[in-house]
Write an enzyme that holds these catalytic residues in place. Structure first.
Site, PDB file in Angstrom:
ATOM      1  N   CYS A  90     -25.498  20.084  56.362  1.00 22.70           N
ATOM      2  CA  CYS A  90     -24.236  19.707  56.777  1.00 22.70           C
ATOM      3  C   CYS A  90     -22.997  20.679  56.758  1.00 22.70           C
ATOM      4  O   CYS A  90     -22.537  21.067  58.048  1.00 22.70           O
ATOM      5  CB  CYS A  90     -23.568  18.419  56.116  1.00 22.70           C
ATOM      6  SG  CYS A  90     -22.194  17.840  56.579  1.00 22.70           S
TER       7      CYS A  90
ATOM      8  N   CYS B  33     -22.996  19.499  60.491  1.00 23.69           N
ATOM      9  CA  CYS B  33     -21.941  18.672  60.679  1.00 23.69           C
ATOM     10  C   CYS B  33     -20.604  19.713  60.910  1.00 23.69           C
ATOM     11  O   CYS B  33     -19.867  19.650  61.882  1.00 23.69           O
ATOM     12  CB  CYS B  33     -21.639  17.572  59.527  1.00 23.69           C
ATOM     13  SG  CYS B  33     -23.052  16.769  59.014  1.00 23.69           S
TER      14      CYS B  33
ATOM     15  N   LYS C 137     -20.932  22.560  63.396  1.00 20.59           N
ATOM     16  CA  LYS C 137     -20.818  21.748  64.916  1.00 20.59           C
ATOM     17  C   LYS C 137     -19.398  21.168  65.203  1.00 20.59           C
ATOM     18  O   LYS C 137     -18.847  21.343  66.626  1.00 20.59           O
ATOM     19  CB  LYS C 137     -21.831  20.654  64.957  1.00 20.59           C
ATOM     20  CG  LYS C 137     -21.977  19.801  66.064  1.00 20.59           C
ATOM     21  CD  LYS C 137     -22.410  18.441  65.463  1.00 20.59           C
ATOM     22  CE  LYS C 137     -21.404  17.566  64.803  1.00 20.59           C
ATOM     23  NZ  LYS C 137     -22.080  16.455  64.195  1.00 20.59           N
TER      24      LYS C 137
ATOM     25  N   TYR D 110     -28.598  12.234  69.052  1.00 23.36           N
ATOM     26  CA  TYR D 110     -27.282  12.633  68.920  1.00 23.36           C
ATOM     27  C   TYR D 110     -26.975  14.402  68.673  1.00 23.36           C
ATOM     28  O   TYR D 110     -25.978  14.874  69.411  1.00 23.36           O
ATOM     29  CB  TYR D 110     -26.416  11.948  67.873  1.00 23.36           C
ATOM     30  CG  TYR D 110     -26.892  12.404  66.492  1.00 23.36           C
ATOM     31  CD1 TYR D 110     -26.036  13.416  65.844  1.00 23.36           C
ATOM     32  CD2 TYR D 110     -27.944  11.850  65.686  1.00 23.36           C
ATOM     33  CE1 TYR D 110     -26.553  13.788  64.520  1.00 23.36           C
ATOM     34  CE2 TYR D 110     -28.309  12.315  64.539  1.00 23.36           C
ATOM     35  CZ  TYR D 110     -27.606  13.176  63.976  1.00 23.36           C
ATOM     36  OH  TYR D 110     -28.254  13.730  62.593  1.00 23.36           O
TER      37      TYR D 110
ATOM     38  N   GLU E  83     -24.424  16.188  71.416  1.00 22.76           N
ATOM     39  CA  GLU E  83     -23.671  16.968  71.066  1.00 22.76           C
ATOM     40  C   GLU E  83     -23.436  18.295  71.536  1.00 22.76           C
ATOM     41  O   GLU E  83     -22.541  18.950  71.872  1.00 22.76           O
ATOM     42  CB  GLU E  83     -23.317  16.865  69.439  1.00 22.76           C
ATOM     43  CG  GLU E  83     -22.818  15.577  68.884  1.00 22.76           C
ATOM     44  CD  GLU E  83     -22.907  15.376  67.661  1.00 22.76           C
ATOM     45  OE1 GLU E  83     -22.403  14.635  66.782  1.00 22.76           O
ATOM     46  OE2 GLU E  83     -23.822  16.146  66.783  1.00 22.76           O
TER      47      GLU E  83
ATOM     48  N   HIS F 211       0.816  -0.529  69.479  1.00 21.70           N
ATOM     49  CA  HIS F 211       0.593  -0.280  70.889  1.00 21.70           C
ATOM     50  C   HIS F 211       1.913   1.010  71.028  1.00 21.70           C
ATOM     51  O   HIS F 211       2.591   0.893  70.438  1.00 21.70           O
ATOM     52  CB  HIS F 211       1.418  -1.421  71.504  1.00 21.70           C
ATOM     53  CG  HIS F 211       1.697  -1.429  73.080  1.00 21.70           C
ATOM     54  ND1 HIS F 211       0.466  -1.310  73.935  1.00 21.70           N
ATOM     55  CD2 HIS F 211       2.686  -1.194  73.731  1.00 21.70           C
ATOM     56  CE1 HIS F 211       0.865  -1.511  75.239  1.00 21.70           C
ATOM     57  NE2 HIS F 211       2.370  -1.108  75.025  1.00 21.70           N
TER      58      HIS F 211
ATOM     59  N   GLU G 201      -5.945  -0.824  69.994  1.00 22.16           N
ATOM     60  CA  GLU G 201      -5.261  -2.044  69.878  1.00 22.16           C
ATOM     61  C   GLU G 201      -6.263  -2.906  70.735  1.00 22.16           C
ATOM     62  O   GLU G 201      -6.402  -4.231  70.847  1.00 22.16           O
ATOM     63  CB  GLU G 201      -4.003  -2.087  70.483  1.00 22.16           C
ATOM     64  CG  GLU G 201      -3.915  -1.821  72.083  1.00 22.16           C
ATOM     65  CD  GLU G 201      -2.463  -1.924  72.392  1.00 22.16           C
ATOM     66  OE1 GLU G 201      -1.880  -2.895  72.094  1.00 22.16           O
ATOM     67  OE2 GLU G 201      -2.013  -0.933  73.300  1.00 22.16           O
TER      68      GLU G 201
END
Length: 464
Positions: A42, A47, A50, A176, A180, A434, A439
């Site tokens: 990682c 992770c 990347k 993934y 990516e 908002h 939302e």
């Protein structure tokens, strides 16, 4: 018998380091061996670097978008070497932190490979060490397909050692990591094609998300080639010729294999310790993460269950509390939030529509819209998709899925609600912030469809 350590951890990645550090904090005598780099995949080739490169790619898009808001920003191209230098410096800093955290907690560290000699004895570098309990946290390694010329392609680790950005790149795979890499490489200026066997990428993820991300990647100029797999790679005048199952050939500057990872258990001597291993190399464990040897534990990617850094870290902490902290506990593998840092990114938690529908009727709520920023920029393919999968009987939210900007940040909060067992009515009575995309998750009022119902009931519902 007196042992050298109460606990010895093989592997200095996130899970192993957490197990070691917390155990030492509980008063245990702990040792850790890491043969490659502290922080594991990682921090060093996963992770962290990347995500830094994803950030770099996003700046290029933002610079282009700025004109729609009145900014005149000239893009003079990307400096790959400058990014690589900054990325590597940050990785080195974080890797060093892991080592310092362990030593600060009183853990004895070994920059060496550890292998079993018997169930309680390890060969650590040139030393023989005994431990009452042992944790295997060696993680996983990327694999190459078994085809001629596979050695000419790169595995995912290779992205972080490239001296410059190749102009034309083939990415093999549709998980993934593949997506990516394709997005960030395209964002930094490369021409990218993705090749994969399935009809849509991201096998195992929600069907609407799979379709939406494929459309988004195509819109940004990434060529998505489904229904094919590589059969051969050859070198032609300094470039690579990729041949595929459909007799298609493509000449490129680089090939990335993102075709899977396997548990890194080869050569650990697990047979000498009597530890059972699955055919693919992963280690089976019970609900307490114990192997078939009750004093030997395994966690993280090496057990091939939920291969995510936060999952390994959580399990490592729980194991330390259980063994030495007088606080026995387990970590649930259900409702684990995760993100895919494509462009735009994906956030997801819980069951896909397909998984949930296989268990019984579910109400499905889907919204797809252009986020506010891109009503101004007019950038193609920047649609946001948000989705809730709800158990029809209990109204409990079983899955939440999003493709769109800030998806990962939004999904972390949704994950809390899911773990607490929130219902659709809990979402409905929550006031939205908002104006935000987030939302939309609390204003999904109209059911899009029902899935998982028997044919007769489905026809009846449609008639009503």
């Amino acid at each position: 018998m007196t042992y050298d350590f109460d606990l010895f951890v093989i592997g200095g990645g996130s899970g192993g380091v957490r197990a070691a550090r917390i155990s030492a904090g509980h008063g245990a005598r702990v040792g850790v061996a890491e043969e490659r780099f502290w922080g594991g995949t990682c921090v060093n080739v996963g992770c962290v670097p990347k995500k830094l490169m994803v950030n770099a790619a996003e700046y290029g898009q933002w610079a282009e978008d700025a004109a729609g808001f009145g900014w005149n920003i000239e893009n003079h191209g990307h400096d790959w070497k400058k990014l690589a230098t900054a990325r590597d410096a940050e990785v080195a800093r974080l890797s060093g932190i892991y080592d310092r955290l362990l030593k600060g907690a009183g853990v004895t560290t070994f920059d060496a490979r550890a292998t079993f000699l018997d169930a309680h004895t390890l060969q650590v570098g040139d030393q023989k060490i005994t431990a009452e309990r042992i944790v295997i946290a060696t993680g996983g390694r990327a694999t190459r397909p078994d085809i001629p010329g596979a050695e000419l392609g790169m595995i995912s680790d290779g992205l972080f050692t490239l001296a410059e950005l190749p102009k034309q790149i083939a990415v093999i795979g549709s998980g993934y990591i593949a997506l990516e890499f394709a997005c960030l490489l395209r964002g930094l200026g490369a021409e990218v094609e993705v090749f994969f066997r399935a009809e849509q990428p991201l096998r195992g993820f929600d069907g609407d998300i799979r379709l939406a991300v494929s459309e988004a990647m195509t819109a940004q100029g990434i060529v998505m080639n489904s229904g094919c797999a590589p059969t051969r790679i050859t070198e032609v005048e300094g470039r690579l010729m990729l041949t595929l199952t459909n007799n298609y050939t493509r000449e490129v500057d680089a090939v990335f294999f993102c075709t899977g990872r396997e548990a890194y258990t080869q050569g650990l001597g697990l047979d000498k310790a009597g530890v059972t291993v699955k055919p693919g190399g992963a280690i089976p464990v019970d609900e307490h993460h114990a192997t078939n040897q009750p004093h030997i534990f395994a966690l993280g990617d090496v057990i091939d269950r939920v291969n995510l850094t936060p999952m390994a870290t959580a399990v490592g902490h729980a194991l330390a509390d259980t063994l030495f902290g007088k606080n026995p506990r387990q970590v649930s593998y259900e409702n684990v939030p995760t993100a895919i840092f494509t462009s735009p990114p994906i956030g997801t938690v819980g069951l896909s529509e397909e998984e949930a529908a296989s268990r019984g009727p579910v109400d499905v709520y889907v919204s797809r819209f252009t986020p506010m920023r891109h009503t101004i920029t007019k950038r193609e393919g920047r649609k946001t998709l948000m989705k809730l999968v709800v158990d029809q009987k209990t109204q409990k939210v079983l899955g939440a899925h999003m493709l769109g900007e800030d998806a990962a940040e939004i999904m972390q909060g949704i994950g809390i609600a899911m773990v607490m067992g929130a219902t659709k009515q809990d979402f409905d009575r929550t006031i939205g912030i908002h104006p935000t995309a987030a939302e939309e998750f609390v204003t999904l009022r109209t059911r899009t469809r029902v899935s998982g119902m028997p044919a007769v009931e489905s026809e009846k519902t449609a008639a009503e």
